[in-house]
Design a protein around this motif. Sequence first.
Motif, short mmCIF file in Angstrom:
data_model
loop_
_atom_site.label_atom_id
_atom_site.label_comp_id
_atom_site.label_asym_id
_atom_site.label_seq_id
_atom_site.Cartn_x
_atom_site.Cartn_y
_atom_site.Cartn_z
N ASP A 65 2.61 5.03 -1.14
CA ASP A 65 3.01 3.62 -1.15
C ASP A 65 1.81 2.70 -0.89
O ASP A 65 1.90 1.71 -0.16
CB ASP A 65 4.10 3.35 -0.12
CG ASP A 65 5.41 4.02 -0.51
OD1 ASP A 65 5.65 4.19 -1.73
OD2 ASP A 65 6.19 4.37 0.39
N GLY A 66 0.66 3.06 -1.48
CA GLY A 66 -0.53 2.25 -1.38
C GLY A 66 -1.36 2.47 -0.14
O GLY A 66 -2.47 1.94 -0.03
N GLN A 67 -0.87 3.26 0.82
CA GLN A 67 -1.57 3.51 2.08
C GLN A 67 -2.35 4.82 1.98
O GLN A 67 -1.81 5.85 1.57
CB GLN A 67 -0.58 3.59 3.24
CG GLN A 67 -1.23 3.87 4.59
CD GLN A 67 -0.20 4.02 5.70
OE1 GLN A 67 0.97 4.33 5.45
NE2 GLN A 67 -0.60 3.81 6.92
N ASP A 68 -3.63 4.78 2.37
CA ASP A 68 -4.45 6.00 2.39
C ASP A 68 -4.03 6.83 3.60
O ASP A 68 -4.50 6.62 4.72
CB ASP A 68 -5.94 5.63 2.48
CG ASP A 68 -6.83 6.86 2.48
OD1 ASP A 68 -6.31 7.99 2.40
OD2 ASP A 68 -8.06 6.69 2.59
N VAL A 69 -3.15 7.80 3.37
CA VAL A 69 -2.63 8.59 4.49
C VAL A 69 -3.60 9.68 4.92
O VAL A 69 -3.43 10.28 6.00
CB VAL A 69 -1.26 9.20 4.15
CG1 VAL A 69 -0.20 8.12 4.05
CG2 VAL A 69 -1.30 10.00 2.85
N THR A 70 -4.62 9.96 4.12
CA THR A 70 -5.62 10.94 4.54
C THR A 70 -6.45 10.41 5.70
O THR A 70 -7.06 11.20 6.43
CB THR A 70 -6.55 11.31 3.37
OG1 THR A 70 -7.07 10.11 2.78
CG2 THR A 70 -5.81 12.09 2.31
N ALA A 71 -6.45 9.10 5.90
CA ALA A 71 -7.24 8.51 6.98
C ALA A 71 -6.46 8.42 8.29
O ALA A 71 -7.02 8.03 9.32
CB ALA A 71 -7.70 7.11 6.58
N LEU A 72 -5.19 8.80 8.27
CA LEU A 72 -4.35 8.68 9.46
C LEU A 72 -4.61 9.84 10.43
O LEU A 72 -5.00 10.94 10.03
CB LEU A 72 -2.87 8.68 9.09
CG LEU A 72 -2.39 7.54 8.17
CD1 LEU A 72 -0.91 7.71 7.87
CD2 LEU A 72 -2.67 6.19 8.80
#
Length: 225
Positions: A65-72
């Motif tokens: 959904d447009g959010q870079d989840v690899t950076a979480l």
Amino acid sequence: MIELSHIHRNFQVGEQTVHALDDVNLTVEAGEYLSIMGPSGSGKSTLLNLIGLLDRPTSGIYRLDGQDVTALSDREQAEVRNRRIGFVFQAFHLVPRLTAAENVELPLILAGIPPAQRRERVAQALAALDLSDRSQHKPEQLSGGQRQRVAIARATVMQPALLLADEPTGNLDHSSGQGVVRILERLNNAGITLIVVTHDPEIGQRARRRLQMLDGRLESDSGAA
């Protein structure tokens, strides 16, 4: 909804590097119905685990959904996973000592949903899958098809936008498996994005979009431009 850009996932086995995913690029729009097929070891489950935030890529970017989840962080990924992604596995992964209702309730407890609201949502989820009369049964008292329906209820009780199914009919007879597939497709028709990993070509061909994997790479995509 899902955007994978140059995803690699490597594992070290002794002195050898195994490229489980090799430069995978994939975009999935909200509401799509995909199957992922390929021989054992082709990277199907690795790809599904990465999409489900159960694993991280060695390199590349995954946007949800447009959010870079690899950076979480791990904790942030767990929060996204609990609220936005549902999982259905071949082995059901139900907690043996808990009843059907208690198994379905687990994601709601983790999300901090108040008890009264939890009971209401669990009852609705079980009723939707014709399991109301099995709510107090433990997994050992249920058939394989009933256990998978409990697992689907648990996967969808948080009303996720994305449902991932890894060989969901692998432990079921043909009739029960067909029933589970129809339930998953009904959920997709209601708006959930559905991705199914399967070895069964009959099930794979039912999806509106079909991916074929080999040696960690996407070999074909029926929805590609």
